[in-house]
Design a protein around this motif. Structure first.
Motif, short mmCIF file in Angstrom:
data_model
loop_
_atom_site.label_atom_id
_atom_site.label_comp_id
_atom_site.label_asym_id
_atom_site.label_seq_id
_atom_site.Cartn_x
_atom_site.Cartn_y
_atom_site.Cartn_z
N ALA A 145 -3.89 10.57 6.45
CA ALA A 145 -4.72 9.83 5.67
C ALA A 145 -4.72 10.81 4.37
O ALA A 145 -4.39 10.37 3.23
CB ALA A 145 -6.24 9.99 5.90
N GLU A 146 -4.60 12.10 4.45
CA GLU A 146 -4.72 13.06 3.18
C GLU A 146 -3.34 12.78 2.33
O GLU A 146 -3.36 12.68 1.28
CB GLU A 146 -4.54 14.59 3.52
N THR A 147 -2.14 12.75 3.09
CA THR A 147 -0.74 12.40 2.68
C THR A 147 -0.80 10.85 1.92
O THR A 147 -0.54 11.03 0.93
CB THR A 147 0.13 12.37 3.49
N SER A 148 -1.56 9.86 2.70
CA SER A 148 -1.35 8.50 1.96
C SER A 148 -2.30 8.78 0.71
O SER A 148 -1.90 7.85 -0.18
CB SER A 148 -2.02 7.64 3.26
N PHE A 149 -3.36 9.26 0.95
CA PHE A 149 -4.30 9.48 -0.32
C PHE A 149 -3.39 10.05 -1.70
O PHE A 149 -3.55 9.52 -2.49
CB PHE A 149 -5.49 10.13 -0.10
N ALA A 150 -2.87 11.16 -1.04
CA ALA A 150 -2.27 11.81 -2.11
C ALA A 150 -1.21 11.17 -2.86
O ALA A 150 -0.62 11.50 -3.99
CB ALA A 150 -1.54 13.19 -1.66
N TYR A 151 -0.60 9.91 -2.25
CA TYR A 151 0.52 9.15 -2.77
C TYR A 151 -0.25 8.00 -3.33
O TYR A 151 0.56 7.04 -3.55
CB TYR A 151 1.47 9.02 -1.70
N GLY A 152 -1.45 7.78 -3.49
CA GLY A 152 -2.07 6.80 -3.98
C GLY A 152 -2.29 5.54 -3.24
O GLY A 152 -2.81 4.67 -3.62
N ASP A 153 -2.03 5.70 -1.79
CA ASP A 153 -2.21 4.75 -0.73
C ASP A 153 -3.54 4.59 -0.35
O ASP A 153 -3.77 5.33 0.85
CB ASP A 153 -1.18 4.69 -0.02
N VAL A 154 -4.55 4.12 -1.03
CA VAL A 154 -5.85 4.36 -0.55
C VAL A 154 -6.24 3.62 0.64
O VAL A 154 -6.74 3.89 1.93
CB VAL A 154 -7.16 3.80 -1.63
N GLY A 155 -5.50 2.18 0.73
CA GLY A 155 -5.47 1.47 2.00
C GLY A 155 -5.22 2.19 3.24
O GLY A 155 -5.66 2.10 4.36
N GLY A 156 -4.04 2.92 3.11
CA GLY A 156 -3.42 3.62 4.42
C GLY A 156 -4.18 4.66 4.58
O GLY A 156 -4.35 4.93 5.66
#
Length: 170
Positions: free
Chosen positions: A110-121
């Motif tokens: 989740a942290e990685t997804s969020f860092a890449y701007g993927d809020v849904g992920g």
């Protein structure tokens, strides 16, 4: 300031110094989005990165980091408990250890997804972490013993809920 007002201020400052002195309007805004506001302030207030944050994205990142740390602490606690447990408790804790390895991995994803701007992920990964956390908790149902980690897992659930609430407002 009259003496009563001064006394009230000093008492509040003594009881809630972090909430009064160390908050920024941005932390206050972020915590207002959450269900567990006091825990949000306790999590973000002392964190130097949160105090210097200029956007909600940074506060969400910090909240996720603390959520991951809590999950890792629980996993370490479970391992300690396994070493001293016997019988059915040891079996349930071993199952929880497997689940918590996955919980930590899902929060990291989740942290990685969020860092890449993927809020849904990020949100999806956090829901998966919740599922695994719940599977651990279910292992204690119907047993003649109480979960020795229930307070920790409840706090993790609240921290994760707070992180999800902040993320939802980005």
């Amino acid at each position: 300031m009259n003496p009563i007002s001064s006394l009230v201020f000093v008492l509040l400052l003594t009881v809630f110094p972090t909430l009064i002195l160390c908050q920024t309007p941005l932390i206050e805004q972020a915590c207002n989005y959450t269900t567990y506001k006091i825990l949000c302030h306790q999590t973000l207030g002392p964190d130097s990165e949160a105090l210097s944050a200029t956007d909600l994205k940074t506060l969400a990142k910090v909240s996720l980091k603390h959520t991951e740390n809590q999950a890792t602490d629980i996993d370490n606690k479970i391992i300690q408990l396994i070493n001293s447990a016997t019988g059915d408790l040891k079996s349930v804790l071993s199952n929880c250890s497997d689940k918590y390895l996955t919980v930590v991995e899902k929060i990291q994803a989740a942290e990685t997804s969020f860092a890449y701007g993927d809020v849904g992920g990020a949100t999806t990964w956090l829901k998966d972490a919740t599922s695994n956390r719940n599977m651990c908790d279910e292992g204690f149902k119907g047993k003649p013993f109480k979960s020795p980690i229930s307070d920790l897992t409840n706090k993790l659930g609240m921290m994760q809920n707070n992180a999800e609430s902040i993320i939802a407002h980005i």
